[in-house]
Design a protein around this motif. Structure first.
Motif, PDB file in Angstrom:
ATOM      1  N   LYS A  89       0.777  -1.267   0.030  1.00 18.04           N
ATOM      2  CA  LYS A  89      -0.106  -0.007  -0.073  1.00 18.04           C
ATOM      3  C   LYS A  89       1.062   1.084  -0.053  1.00 18.04           C
ATOM      4  CE  LYS A  89      -4.084  -1.711   0.378  1.00 18.04           C
ATOM      5  NZ  LYS A  89      -4.897  -1.620  -0.864  1.00 18.04           N
ATOM      6  N   TYR A 131       3.970   1.497  -1.148  1.00 17.82           N
ATOM      7  CA  TYR A 131       4.445   1.454  -2.502  1.00 17.82           C
ATOM      8  C   TYR A 131       3.646   2.120  -3.511  1.00 17.82           C
ATOM      9  CZ  TYR A 131       6.790   0.668  -6.897  1.00 17.82           C
ATOM     10  OH  TYR A 131       7.345   0.548  -8.028  1.00 17.82           O
ATOM     11  N   ARG A 132       2.391   1.741  -3.396  1.00 21.18           N
ATOM     12  CA  ARG A 132       1.408   2.126  -4.365  1.00 21.18           C
ATOM     13  C   ARG A 132       1.101   3.631  -4.404  1.00 21.18           C
ATOM     14  NH1 ARG A 132      -1.788  -1.294  -7.210  1.00 21.18           N
ATOM     15  NH2 ARG A 132      -3.088   0.415  -7.952  1.00 21.18           N
ATOM     16  N   LEU A 169       3.588   5.772  -3.010  1.00 20.38           N
ATOM     17  CA  LEU A 169       4.685   6.339  -3.643  1.00 20.38           C
ATOM     18  C   LEU A 169       4.771   6.205  -5.110  1.00 20.38           C
ATOM     19  CD1 LEU A 169       7.721   7.255  -2.840  1.00 20.38           C
ATOM     20  CD2 LEU A 169       8.519   4.847  -3.018  1.00 20.38           C
ATOM     21  N   VAL A 170       4.194   5.295  -5.687  1.00 19.65           N
ATOM     22  CA  VAL A 170       4.252   5.488  -7.292  1.00 19.65           C
ATOM     23  C   VAL A 170       3.303   6.550  -7.850  1.00 19.65           C
ATOM     24  CG1 VAL A 170       3.403   4.256  -9.128  1.00 19.65           C
ATOM     25  CG2 VAL A 170       4.679   2.963  -7.666  1.00 19.65           C
ATOM     26  N   GLN A 171       2.158   6.773  -6.824  1.00 21.07           N
ATOM     27  CA  GLN A 171       1.311   7.711  -7.091  1.00 21.07           C
ATOM     28  C   GLN A 171       2.074   9.250  -6.954  1.00 21.07           C
ATOM     29  OE1 GLN A 171      -1.601   8.024  -8.676  1.00 21.07           O
ATOM     30  NE2 GLN A 171      -2.441   9.888  -8.043  1.00 21.07           N
ATOM     31  N   MET A 193       5.336   9.739  -7.186  1.00 19.03           N
ATOM     32  CA  MET A 193       6.473   9.749  -7.821  1.00 19.03           C
ATOM     33  C   MET A 193       5.917  10.172  -9.351  1.00 19.03           C
ATOM     34  SD  MET A 193       9.817  10.003  -7.942  1.00 19.03           S
ATOM     35  CE  MET A 193      10.848   8.685  -6.768  1.00 19.03           C
ATOM     36  N   SER A 194       4.897   9.534  -9.699  1.00 12.98           N
ATOM     37  CA  SER A 194       4.384   9.950 -10.863  1.00 12.98           C
ATOM     38  C   SER A 194       3.368  11.361 -11.096  1.00 12.98           C
ATOM     39  CB  SER A 194       3.410   8.686 -11.720  1.00 12.98           C
ATOM     40  OG  SER A 194       2.358   8.297 -10.703  1.00 12.98           O
ATOM     41  N   ASN A 195       3.280  11.691 -10.024  1.00 14.74           N
ATOM     42  CA  ASN A 195       2.493  13.052 -10.196  1.00 14.74           C
ATOM     43  C   ASN A 195       3.480  14.000  -9.186  1.00 14.74           C
ATOM     44  OD1 ASN A 195      -0.217  12.753 -11.396  1.00 14.74           O
ATOM     45  ND2 ASN A 195       0.115  10.912 -10.219  1.00 14.74           N
ATOM     46  N   GLY A 225       4.167  14.565 -15.546  1.00 15.72           N
ATOM     47  CA  GLY A 225       3.469  14.327 -14.091  1.00 15.72           C
ATOM     48  C   GLY A 225       2.799  15.286 -13.535  1.00 15.72           C
TER      49      GLY A 225
END
Lengths: 282, 197
Positions: B11, B13-14, B16-18, B20-22, B142
């Motif tokens: 959770k 990580y997801r 963090l992905v959100q 990093m991509s925004n 992003g």
């Protein structure tokens, strides 16, 4: 034999490797980040890159959609869904809007993807320069120097030979004005959807051991010349024989008996949602 | 309930992905990382990032008043090895690190090379607070138009980061965390402008 797998099939160490790679890929749009591609229970070349990304991202509460050439129900899509479902227990859907993770082989869904959704594309050939340079050692240096004459020449030769760019799928794109990228073999029709896409797009090549990404709101331009602009497939005059949709990407079918050519939405869930919505069909 | 090394890390990580991509979008992971019951001298989010990112394949560097103790702790839990700042894959600047140490993390970290820009460092900075106030204006991939971010630490890092990232695709990626479980990221592609107040 009944083996107990970790959540998401992979051990946590494997996920960590793939997760670190995804973060770097997002930070350098269009750059192919090498990673230690794992052995999978399906053969390399059948979507292992996409599957490794999906399994490393998936968690409780995710809703997964898998499409293969636009279809939710082809053998490849169904089996990938089954594998993810059996090792994570997450829900599956065919509804593009309901999905949090969408793994796709060679199509970007017709429905507009939103920020927060993640599109995972399976890539057989991640290197756009491979046709002009067989050595990985050299292509890495060409990318380093942004030396893309090869990619331009490939398109130029097509124009000289055939009068137009003949790339059917995987027409190379320029990402964030820096890297030339293979957008996986999506039809040219889908290339413009990558430009300033709201959703994060992750591309995984399991056999070639590369992961790369297009973050949301990133400039993605299809390679073209001033006098030969980029053109998507011409779908004018075509109409889905089931739902009547026009102006989308079609499958071309032929009646065995009469030989008559007819068209059907390539994105099966888009077609189904139109058929189920009386209002739209009327 | 205990911190789950599979699901809570997933959770986090997801999120963090959100982030990093925004770039500039603040995500909150308190509901996952606060479950942690262990005692240590850094934030719970930092602990989750340690488990999420470190293993024997990568190296790290810690800037903290208790750097040696924390480094040993990180190695014991993850088998990752401490490394000089120039060679470390992940650099953790903890809340008790000095301003000069934060500066050093940006100036001396490895930015990758043109052939392998992904070999660059990722810097994780513990801050006193992350808000969307108009302190830094962000532009780049992003970001739809402009995102705003305010990081409650000395602002000297902004110039040091811009200097480090001037030769794209080389550069460092930054993850800011605070004690309330907020996270925000600045990948190398993000251009920052300081907003004049």
């Amino acid at each position: 034999m009944n083996y107990e797998y970790n959540f998401g099939f992979f051990d946590e160490g494997s996920k960590r490797e793939i997760r670190r790679t995804i973060l770097k890929a997002i930070a350098i749009p269009g750059y192919q980040v090498p990673f230690a591609s794992r052995e999978m229970p399906i053969a390399r070349g059948w979507g292992t890159g996409g599957l490794q990304i999906t399994l490393s991202l998936a968690g409780k509460g995710d809703v997964l959609k898998v499409i293969d050439q636009g279809s939710d129900e082809s053998v490849n899509a169904v089996n990938i869904k089954k594998l993810v479902n059996k090792t994570t227990g997450i829900l599956e859907t065919i509804d593009t809007e309901a999905a949090t993770l969408i793994q796709s082989r060679h199509r970007i869904p017709e429905k507009y993807l939103k920020n927060g959704q993640i599109l995972v594309l399976q890539v057989p050939m991640p290197e756009p320069l491979r046709r002009v340079e067989s050595s990985e050692y050299k292509t890495k240096r060409l990318h380093a120097d942004a030396e893309y004459s090869g990619a331009w020449l490939m398109l130029f030769e097509q124009i000289v030979k055939y009068g137009s760019m003949t790339t059917g799928a995987a027409h190379p794109v320029f990402v964030h004005d820096r890297y030339v990228m293979a957008p996986s073999p999506i039809p040219k029709y889908d290339n413009p959807k990558m430009n300033h896409s709201e959703a994060l797009i992750l591309l995984g090549a399991g056999r070639e051991k590369k992961i790369y990404a297009v973050p949301p709101y990133t400039k993605v331009v299809s390679l073209a010349f001033e006098d030969h602009p980029f053109e998507v497939e011409n779908v004018e005059g075509r109409k889905c024989h089931l739902c009547g949709a026009t102006g989308i990407f079609f499958d071309e079918l032929e009646d065995d008996e009469t030989g008559e050519v007819y068209y059907q939405c390539n994105d099966s869930s888009y077609c189904l949602s139109r058929l189920n919505s009386d209002k739209e069909v009327q | 309930m205990k911190f789950d090394l599979v699901h809570d890390i997933q959770k986090t990580y997801r999120s963090l992905v959100q982030a990093m991509s925004n770039p500039g979008v603040i995500v909150n992971v308190a509901q996952y990382v606060d479950k942690n019951e262990l005692e240590f001298d850094f934030y719970d989010t930092t602990f989750a990032l340690m488990y999420m990112l470190l293993d024997a394949e990568v190296s790290f560097k810690i800037y903290s008043a208790k750097a040696d103790k924390t480094s040993r702790y990180f190695t014991q839990l993850t088998h990752s090895r401490p490394q000089d700042v120039k060679a470390a894959n992940f650099i953790f600047v903890l809340s008790d690190a000095s301003e000069d140490e934060l500066q050093e993390a940006f100036t001396r970290s490895y930015e990758g090379d043109l052939i392998d820009p992904h070999k660059s460092a990722t810097i994780i900075v513990e801050t006193q607070g992350i808000t969307a106030e108009k302190s830094l204006a962000l532009k780049g991939p992003g970001i739809k138009d402009t995102n705003y971010l305010a990081i409650n630490i000395s602002e000297r890092w902004v110039v040091a980061r811009a200097e480090k990232n001037k030769e794209y695709p080389m550069g460092v990626d930054v993850i800011f965390v605070d004690q309330q479980g907020n996270m925000a990221c600045l990948p190398r592609t993000t251009q920052t402008l300081q907003v004049v107040k």
